[in-house]
Structure formats: C-alpha cells, structure tokens
Design a protein around this motif. Sequence first.
Motif, PDB file in Angstrom:
ATOM      1  N   CYS A   1      23.458  13.799 -33.647  1.00  0.00           N
ATOM      2  CA  CYS A   1      23.824  13.893 -32.649  1.00  0.00           C
ATOM      3  C   CYS A   1      25.415  14.414 -32.308  1.00  0.00           C
ATOM      4  CB  CYS A   1      23.233  12.884 -31.613  1.00  0.00           C
ATOM      5  SG  CYS A   1      23.945  13.269 -29.889  1.00  0.00           S
ATOM      6  N   ILE A   2      25.513  15.541 -31.822  1.00  0.00           N
ATOM      7  CA  ILE A   2      26.899  16.077 -31.776  1.00  0.00           C
ATOM      8  C   ILE A   2      26.893  15.805 -30.063  1.00  0.00           C
ATOM      9  CG2 ILE A   2      28.309  18.066 -31.607  1.00  0.00           C
ATOM     10  CD1 ILE A   2      27.529  19.020 -34.386  1.00  0.00           C
ATOM     11  N   LEU A   3      27.930  15.338 -29.743  1.00  0.00           N
ATOM     12  CA  LEU A   3      28.374  15.218 -28.271  1.00  0.00           C
ATOM     13  C   LEU A   3      29.404  16.313 -28.022  1.00  0.00           C
ATOM     14  CD1 LEU A   3      28.435  11.538 -27.915  1.00  0.00           C
ATOM     15  CD2 LEU A   3      26.671  13.060 -27.001  1.00  0.00           C
TER      16      LEU A   3
ATOM     17  N   PHE B   1      35.384  12.886 -31.960  1.00  0.00           N
ATOM     18  CA  PHE B   1      36.112  13.851 -32.808  1.00  0.00           C
ATOM     19  C   PHE B   1      37.553  14.036 -32.340  1.00  0.00           C
ATOM     20  CE2 PHE B   1      31.566  15.645 -33.266  1.00  0.00           C
ATOM     21  CZ  PHE B   1      31.768  15.923 -35.010  1.00  0.00           C
ATOM     22  N   MET B   2      38.390  14.403 -33.208  1.00  0.00           N
ATOM     23  CA  MET B   2      39.861  14.864 -32.921  1.00  0.00           C
ATOM     24  C   MET B   2      39.808  15.977 -31.887  1.00  0.00           C
ATOM     25  SD  MET B   2      40.775  12.023 -34.117  1.00  0.00           S
ATOM     26  CE  MET B   2      42.493  11.889 -33.870  1.00  0.00           C
ATOM     27  N   LYS B   3      40.940  16.266 -31.347  1.00  0.00           N
ATOM     28  CA  LYS B   3      40.980  17.474 -30.623  1.00  0.00           C
ATOM     29  C   LYS B   3      40.458  18.698 -31.652  1.00  0.00           C
ATOM     30  CE  LYS B   3      43.774  19.880 -27.337  1.00  0.00           C
ATOM     31  NZ  LYS B   3      44.428  19.635 -26.142  1.00  0.00           N
ATOM     32  N   ASN B   4      39.568  19.585 -30.659  1.00  0.00           N
ATOM     33  CA  ASN B   4      39.134  20.835 -31.470  1.00  0.00           C
ATOM     34  C   ASN B   4      38.724  21.789 -30.447  1.00  0.00           C
ATOM     35  OD1 ASN B   4      35.943  20.708 -30.888  1.00  0.00           O
ATOM     36  ND2 ASN B   4      36.639  18.815 -31.525  1.00  0.00           N
TER      37      ASN B   4
ATOM     38  N   GLY C   1      32.244  13.977 -29.865  1.00  0.00           N
ATOM     39  CA  GLY C   1      31.726  12.965 -30.761  1.00  0.00           C
ATOM     40  C   GLY C   1      30.443  12.989 -31.426  1.00  0.00           C
ATOM     41  N   LEU C   2      30.079  12.167 -32.087  1.00  0.00           N
ATOM     42  CA  LEU C   2      28.791  12.082 -32.858  1.00  0.00           C
ATOM     43  C   LEU C   2      28.392  10.761 -32.746  1.00  0.00           C
ATOM     44  CD1 LEU C   2      28.754  10.612 -35.750  1.00  0.00           C
ATOM     45  CD2 LEU C   2      30.223  12.566 -36.437  1.00  0.00           C
ATOM     46  N   TYR C   3      26.957  10.821 -32.858  1.00  0.00           N
ATOM     47  CA  TYR C   3      26.131   9.915 -33.133  1.00  0.00           C
ATOM     48  C   TYR C   3      24.975   9.832 -34.379  1.00  0.00           C
ATOM     49  CZ  TYR C   3      26.493   8.114 -28.090  1.00  0.00           C
ATOM     50  OH  TYR C   3      27.032   7.798 -26.968  1.00  0.00           O
ATOM     51  N   ILE C   4      24.782   8.812 -34.965  1.00  0.00           N
ATOM     52  CA  ILE C   4      23.746   8.965 -36.024  1.00  0.00           C
ATOM     53  C   ILE C   4      22.570   7.939 -35.455  1.00  0.00           C
ATOM     54  CG2 ILE C   4      22.906   8.949 -38.368  1.00  0.00           C
ATOM     55  CD1 ILE C   4      25.614  10.175 -39.237  1.00  0.00           C
TER      56      ILE C   4
END
Length: 152
Positions: A47-49, A88-91, A97-100
């Motif tokens: 999952c990408i947040l 995630f760092m600033k992008n 963020g992410l979830y697995i």
Amino acid sequence: MKKAILTLLLVVNFNLLFSQEANSVYDEKLAKSLNADDHGMKQYVFCILKTGSYTTATAEEKSNLFKGHMANITRLAQEGKLVLAGPFMKNDRNYRGLYIFNVSTIEEAKTLVATDPAVKANLLEAELTLWYGSAALQETLKIHEKIAKNKF
C-alpha cells in the motif's frame, strides 16, 4: 588444457553445491509457521499512502488524525496484519508512506485500510497492489522491538 579447466570448474561447482547444502540453515517448522513457499516468499498487499483530498484540515485536526493513524498502525502490527509501515521522505509525488499488509487479497487490505482515521478523513489516500516478498518480513516487529529505544 581445456579438459583441465573444465574439470576444475566442475570440481569447484560441485564443492560449492555441496558446501551450500552442508551449511543450509533451512528451518522447515519456521517456514511453515510463516506460510513461506519453497523460496521463502509469500504474497502480501503493498500500500502506498498518498496525500488525500482533505487539504484544509487544521493543525489540531491533523494532529488528532495522525495520533489515531499511529495507534492504528500499532494495533495492526500487534495483530500480525501489518508487517511493515513507515513514512516517505519529502518527495514530489505526494507519497506519504507505505504499508505492507500480511493478507493475500486487495479486499482484505481495503478492510484494514478503512480502520485508519487519516484515510477515513481523506487526509491520506491508499493505493493497493499485490506484492510477493520474503515471508521473513513477518518477524520484523519482533526485531524492531529489540532495537527501538523510544516508542512512537
């Protein structure tokens, strides 16, 4: 000369193969407990947040939603449903963020994502996809608890 080189290569390859088998640390019981396949892998949901559509939240609302977000992460990890999470760092992609998730279907992951207050409020948006990774990820929390001096 070619025969000597070929013989040497065969001996080296045989010795490497034999030494790998002799030094194998395969743990069948652990593999089964983690539902690992023969490669030590299993299916998860990645999952990408991303930044959601609710962009006018006050600082207090954001603070409360993220407290709930962190509490939800902790609960899901303790239940064994979440094996990895982090920001995630600033992008420039609006990735937050992410979830697995330790589930094998998108539908199961949608149910878990729906328990996140920041997702419910549309502060974050979830993008889900099936992912194949090491079954050992399920052991991450046990190790993390041993190395984290401060808790969130």
